[in-house]
Structures are given as C-alpha cells and as structure tokens.
Design a protein around this motif. Structure first.
Motif, PDB file in Angstrom:
ATOM      1  N   LEU A   1       1.124  -1.126  -0.248  1.00 37.73           N
ATOM      2  CA  LEU A   1       0.038   0.219   0.507  1.00 37.73           C
ATOM      3  C   LEU A   1       0.760   0.806   0.331  1.00 37.73           C
ATOM      4  O   LEU A   1       1.521   0.971   0.584  1.00 37.73           O
ATOM      5  N   ASP A   2       0.183   1.942  -0.499  1.00 38.60           N
ATOM      6  CA  ASP A   2       1.387   3.547  -0.525  1.00 38.60           C
ATOM      7  C   ASP A   2       0.516   4.433   0.962  1.00 38.60           C
ATOM      8  O   ASP A   2      -0.437   3.764   1.145  1.00 38.60           O
ATOM      9  N   ARG A   3       1.703   4.027   1.580  1.00 34.15           N
ATOM     10  CA  ARG A   3       1.494   4.528   3.415  1.00 34.15           C
ATOM     11  C   ARG A   3       0.318   5.767   2.865  1.00 34.15           C
ATOM     12  O   ARG A   3      -0.278   6.758   4.234  1.00 34.15           O
ATOM     13  N   LYS A   4       0.521   6.935   2.309  1.00 31.75           N
ATOM     14  CA  LYS A   4      -0.129   8.357   2.611  1.00 31.75           C
ATOM     15  C   LYS A   4      -1.692   7.591   2.069  1.00 31.75           C
ATOM     16  O   LYS A   4      -2.745   8.435   2.962  1.00 31.75           O
ATOM     17  N   SER A   5      -2.515   6.538   1.323  1.00 27.17           N
ATOM     18  CA  SER A   5      -3.734   5.736   1.808  1.00 27.17           C
ATOM     19  C   SER A   5      -4.353   5.807   2.874  1.00 27.17           C
ATOM     20  O   SER A   5      -5.695   5.786   3.687  1.00 27.17           O
TER      21      SER A   5
ATOM     22  N   GLY B   1      -3.521   7.268   5.908  1.00 26.75           N
ATOM     23  CA  GLY B   1      -2.753   8.617   6.769  1.00 26.75           C
ATOM     24  C   GLY B   1      -0.890   8.490   7.237  1.00 26.75           C
ATOM     25  O   GLY B   1      -0.877   9.522   8.116  1.00 26.75           O
ATOM     26  N   LEU B   2      -0.494   7.905   6.787  1.00 28.46           N
ATOM     27  CA  LEU B   2       0.868   7.760   7.165  1.00 28.46           C
ATOM     28  C   LEU B   2       1.774   9.015   6.750  1.00 28.46           C
ATOM     29  O   LEU B   2       3.385   8.831   6.869  1.00 28.46           O
ATOM     30  N   HIS B   3       1.628   9.829   5.399  1.00 27.28           N
ATOM     31  CA  HIS B   3       2.233  10.647   5.248  1.00 27.28           C
ATOM     32  C   HIS B   3       2.680  11.810   6.298  1.00 27.28           C
ATOM     33  O   HIS B   3       3.567  12.317   6.577  1.00 27.28           O
ATOM     34  N   LYS B   4       0.998  12.101   6.822  1.00 20.62           N
ATOM     35  CA  LYS B   4       1.020  13.060   8.262  1.00 20.62           C
ATOM     36  C   LYS B   4       2.440  13.005   9.090  1.00 20.62           C
ATOM     37  O   LYS B   4       2.993  11.952   9.462  1.00 20.62           O
ATOM     38  N   LYS B   5       2.933  13.772   9.766  1.00 16.75           N
ATOM     39  CA  LYS B   5       4.086  14.005  11.112  1.00 16.75           C
ATOM     40  C   LYS B   5       3.085  12.888  12.037  1.00 16.75           C
ATOM     41  O   LYS B   5       2.334  13.517  12.447  1.00 16.75           O
ATOM     42  N   GLU B   6       3.665  12.378  13.031  1.00 13.87           N
ATOM     43  CA  GLU B   6       4.197  11.887  13.704  1.00 13.87           C
ATOM     44  C   GLU B   6       3.657  12.715  14.802  1.00 13.87           C
ATOM     45  O   GLU B   6       4.764  13.551  15.251  1.00 13.87           O
ATOM     46  N   LYS B   7       2.887  12.355  16.316  1.00 13.79           N
ATOM     47  CA  LYS B   7       2.528  12.955  16.478  1.00 13.79           C
ATOM     48  C   LYS B   7       3.110  12.117  18.600  1.00 13.79           C
ATOM     49  O   LYS B   7       2.868  11.602  18.421  1.00 13.79           O
ATOM     50  N   LEU B   8       3.312  12.474  19.280  1.00 10.52           N
ATOM     51  CA  LEU B   8       3.984  12.237  20.707  1.00 10.52           C
ATOM     52  C   LEU B   8       2.398  12.877  21.677  1.00 10.52           C
ATOM     53  O   LEU B   8       2.466  14.445  21.484  1.00 10.52           O
ATOM     54  N   SER B   9       2.013  12.321  22.522  1.00 12.14           N
ATOM     55  CA  SER B   9       0.696  12.847  23.616  1.00 12.14           C
ATOM     56  C   SER B   9       1.240  11.971  24.802  1.00 12.14           C
ATOM     57  O   SER B   9       1.966  10.999  24.589  1.00 12.14           O
TER      58      SER B   9
END
Length: 196
Positions: A38-42, A44-52
């Motif tokens: 799969l394309d990572r963008k499909s 939503g993995l093209h977004k910047k990873e967050k730390l919460s």
C-alpha cells in the motif's frame, strides 16, 4: 564414487533445487492474492507523527453491588498470597481526576491475571476505550506486566485504533489508593504514545 555417479547425483540435486525454487515462487504468487503493498498516504501515514501524553485515573472496583472487576477464574490455591492463576475481567472507569465522581473519559476493558508464584504481579491486557470529544471511539491497547506493589510500573502500548491507529509507546501506573478490606483501588496512569 565414480565420475558418472557423481555427475548423476549433482544433476538430481540441481533439479531438486530448481523444483524448490519454482514451488517457492508459486507460493509467493499465490500469497499475492491476499497480501498487497500500500501507499502510506492511503492510510494517513504521510502526516507527521505526534507524541501525546494522556493522564487519567483507573478505578478498579471489586466490591459493592455493581463491581467493574469480576473474577472469572479463581486462584489456584486458597492459601496462595500471590493469588497465582486468578483471572479478572474488567470494565473499569477512567476519569479525568482522581475522584470516582470526576469526569468519565473512558473505560479500561480487558482482563488481568495473577501471573507470578513469588510476588503479587499481574499480566494486564486491556484497551483504554475513550468516550470524550474527538477521542470518542478511539482506543489504546496496553499489554504488560504490572507488579502492583512497585511504586511505578511500566507497561507497553502495543497498538490502538481511531485517532490512535498505529500507536506505540508506554504507560506508567502509580497506585494512589487501595482499600485492603474491599480490594478497591485507584491508579494514576500516564500514557506516552506516538500516533498519527
């Protein structure tokens, strides 16, 4: 072994290797029917990873008319102080503050089991199921060892769903109160989680 027999043996070995390679290629082609890249963008993995950082309070209620933690498998031996073998299913409230009357933000759903013969230590497998705001319906999955008499216990975050899809991180648990007569306990959880 004469040269003729040696060459015959080598020929059969080469044929066997070719047959194995061919069957492996066929197996890979068959596997592609249910596995695909799969394309990572499909996802939503093209977004910047967050730390919460999530801070909440876990209320394990074993007493009263409506317990949120119930024994489904009793301990193996009645005189065992570690409760080894006991399994409890939980649907424990998660609140924003330490009081049980604090705002409910979710539930801890899953089970814990007494997994040590030498100390009171639990194997915990649970989802933090959120019901508040944009986190409503999202989950964080925690799976790990909880030696409950240690001041701070660390357990891995092994996944999640919704906003916490592809989550990874860890949770720190600190017991804030325990009633040794009823068995009820309140635990502060600080969860540090990477997600997209």
């Amino acid at each position: 072994m004469d040269t003729h027999h040696f060459l015959t043996l080598c020929f059969f070995l080469l044929l066997s290797c070719h047959a194995l390679t061919s069957s492996a290629t066929t197996a890979e082609e068959d596997a592609s029917d249910f596995v695909r890249r799969l394309d990572r963008k499909s996802l939503g993995l093209h977004k910047k990873e967050k730390l919460s950082h999530i801070k909440l309070y876990f209320h394990d209620i074993v007493s009263g008319p409506n317990p949120t933690s119930v024994t489904v498998v009793p301990q193996a031996h009645k005189n065992d102080t570690t409760f080894f073998g006991m399994v409890k299913m939980i649907d424990d409230p998660l609140t924003q503050g330490p009081d049980r009357s604090s705002k409910l933000v979710g539930k801890a759903q899953g089970f814990y089991a007494a997994s040590s013969q030498s100390e009171f230590s639990l194997l915990m497998a649970m989802d933090f199921v959120f019901i508040e705001g944009k986190y409503n319906g999202s989950t964080i999955t925690i799976l790990g060892r909880n030696a409950i008499f240690n001041k701070v216990r660390e357990m891995p975050v092994v996944g999640g769903s919704g906003i916490f899809r592809f989550a990874r991180g860890y949770a720190e648990a600190r017991t804030k109160s325990i009633d040794f007569k009823t068995g009820d306990a309140m635990v502060e959880f600080n969860v540090y989680v990477f997600h997209y």
